[in-house]
Design an enzyme around this catalytic site. Structure first.
Site, PDB file in Angstrom:
ATOM      1  N   ASN A 125       0.782  -1.325   0.092  1.00 23.16           N
ATOM      2  CA  ASN A 125       0.011  -0.035   0.011  1.00 23.16           C
ATOM      3  C   ASN A 125       0.857   1.295  -0.074  1.00 23.16           C
ATOM      4  OD1 ASN A 125      -1.811   1.991   0.629  1.00 23.16           O
ATOM      5  ND2 ASN A 125      -2.354   1.309   2.619  1.00 23.16           N
ATOM      6  N   TRP A 126       0.861   1.755  -1.227  1.00 22.08           N
ATOM      7  CA  TRP A 126       1.779   2.910  -1.184  1.00 22.08           C
ATOM      8  C   TRP A 126       1.292   4.118  -0.592  1.00 22.08           C
ATOM      9  CZ3 TRP A 126       3.856   3.082  -7.009  1.00 22.08           C
ATOM     10  CH2 TRP A 126       4.623   1.987  -7.370  1.00 22.08           C
ATOM     11  N   LYS A 127      -0.136   4.075  -0.223  1.00 22.30           N
ATOM     12  CA  LYS A 127      -0.677   5.522   0.372  1.00 22.30           C
ATOM     13  C   LYS A 127      -0.558   6.713  -0.662  1.00 22.30           C
ATOM     14  CE  LYS A 127       0.114   3.287   4.750  1.00 22.30           C
ATOM     15  NZ  LYS A 127      -0.169   3.421   6.293  1.00 22.30           N
ATOM     16  N   HIS A 157      -9.256   0.774   4.487  1.00 24.36           N
ATOM     17  CA  HIS A 157      -8.217   0.681   5.298  1.00 24.36           C
ATOM     18  C   HIS A 157      -8.335   1.920   6.350  1.00 24.36           C
ATOM     19  CE1 HIS A 157      -4.235   2.129   6.202  1.00 24.36           C
ATOM     20  NE2 HIS A 157      -3.794   1.191   5.667  1.00 24.36           N
ATOM     21  N   GLU A 195      -7.130   4.138   7.630  1.00 26.28           N
ATOM     22  CA  GLU A 195      -7.080   5.744   7.502  1.00 26.28           C
ATOM     23  C   GLU A 195      -8.353   6.239   6.723  1.00 26.28           C
ATOM     24  OE1 GLU A 195      -3.082   5.285   5.562  1.00 26.28           O
ATOM     25  OE2 GLU A 195      -2.295   4.629   7.367  1.00 26.28           O
ATOM     26  N   GLU A 210      -5.912  -5.548  10.162  1.00 24.94           N
ATOM     27  CA  GLU A 210      -4.568  -4.612  10.501  1.00 24.94           C
ATOM     28  C   GLU A 210      -5.035  -3.914  11.858  1.00 24.94           C
ATOM     29  OE1 GLU A 210      -2.576  -3.193   6.894  1.00 24.94           O
ATOM     30  OE2 GLU A 210      -4.463  -1.993   6.837  1.00 24.94           O
ATOM     31  N   GLY A 227       1.891   1.782  10.670  1.00 25.62           N
ATOM     32  CA  GLY A 227       2.985   2.742  10.907  1.00 25.62           C
ATOM     33  C   GLY A 227       3.430   3.048  11.950  1.00 25.62           C
ATOM     34  N   SER A 238       3.023  -2.631  10.291  1.00 23.83           N
ATOM     35  CA  SER A 238       4.419  -2.713  10.638  1.00 23.83           C
ATOM     36  C   SER A 238       5.281  -3.974  10.315  1.00 23.83           C
ATOM     37  CB  SER A 238       4.641  -2.123  12.089  1.00 23.83           C
ATOM     38  OG  SER A 238       4.421  -1.043  12.365  1.00 23.83           O
ATOM     39  N   GLY A 277       2.563  -1.422   4.350  1.00 22.61           N
ATOM     40  CA  GLY A 277       2.669   0.107   3.913  1.00 22.61           C
ATOM     41  C   GLY A 277       4.364   0.481   3.929  1.00 22.61           C
TER      42      GLY A 277
END
Ligand code: PEP
Length: 254
Positions: A9-11, A98, A100, A170, A176, A216, A237
């Protein structure tokens, strides 16, 4: 045998050129070094999708996905991207739910159920994310939260839809943060998810679905996590922004 997947996931990172360079490195490393049947799924920003899908065309070990999509088929939703558009450029997956998106964009299970339906309708495979916050875990509500996310997000689907669905556990406290769930903590939840699916559908559906761990995950801890019976890969991530780390995680399944 369940499909083994390591999804990146490059975000909201990497401009167009940097994204293509990274992807090119990933493809070359996968071609040279990956010996098993595992698949890499790179979930990039929308701007990269078409080019990445072209680069990966005909090569089944690397697929491309988006990180979000709108729940409607099309229409007056300025700035949004539909699942049909994503599929039309050759992407095969879409991350939905996700944490976020849940946290910063207010995405609810109800909305995510609609996004899931639209993704499946347009032949995109959802990578549906679930997971508890630190507060919820400390209050020992994590099983309830996960169950509710499953019930409201995906348990309206038909059993046959589960062939095209990937789940990602997750824990929000591990995303992160550098804090990884222990392999035992992750396995406990993955087994719980599979049990819930078996109760709602049947054991065959539960045994067939790929469930990823995210939070992580890195080349050092991937082997211990992926060795667990119910963990079929990872959603990555930070480490997916480094080709070496991402492919090393993928190579855990060699
Ligand atoms: C993620 O964003 O899905 C994620 C798992 O991030 P990280 O690997 O950086 O914790």
């Amino acid at each position: 045998m369940r499909k083994k997947i390591v999804a990146g996931n490059w975000k909201m990172n990497l401009d167009y050129t940097d994204g293509l360079s990274l992807f090119s490195e990933v493809i070359n490393m996968v071609k040279d070094e990956v010996t098993g049947d595992q698949q890499a799924v790179v979930c990039s920003p929308f701007i990269h999708l078409h080019s990445l899908a072209q680069m990966a065309k005909g090569y089944h070990k690397v697929a491309v996905g988006a990180q979000n999509a709108h729940q409607a088929e099309s229409g007056a939703y300025t700035g949004e991207i539909s699942t049909k558009m994503i599929a039309s450029v050759g992407a095969q997956y879409v991350i939905l739910g996700h944490s976020e998106r849940r946290q910063y964009f207010g995405e609810t299970n109800e909305l995510l159920a609609k996004k899931t339906d639209m993704a499946l309708k347009n032949q995109l495979k959802p990578i549906f994310c679930i997971g508890e916050t630190l507060e919820e875990r400390q209050a020992e509500k994590h099983f309830d939260v996960i169950k509710q996310q499953l019930v409201e997000g995906v348990f309206h689907l038909e059993a046959v839809d589960f062939d095209k669905l990937v789940l990602a556990y997750e824990p929000v406290w591990a995303i992160g943060t550098g804090v990884t769930a222990s392999a035992e903590q992750a396995q406990e939840i993955h087994a719980f998810i599979r049990k819930e699916i078996a109760e709602k559908y049947d054991q065959t559906v539960a045994d067939g679905i790929t469930i990823l761990y995210g939070g992580s995950c890195n080349p050092k801890n991937a082997a211990e996590l992926f060795a667990k019976e119910d963990i079929d890969g990872g959603l990555i991530g930070g480490a997916s922004l480094k080709s070496r780390d991402f492919v090393d995680i993928l190579k855990t399944f060699n």
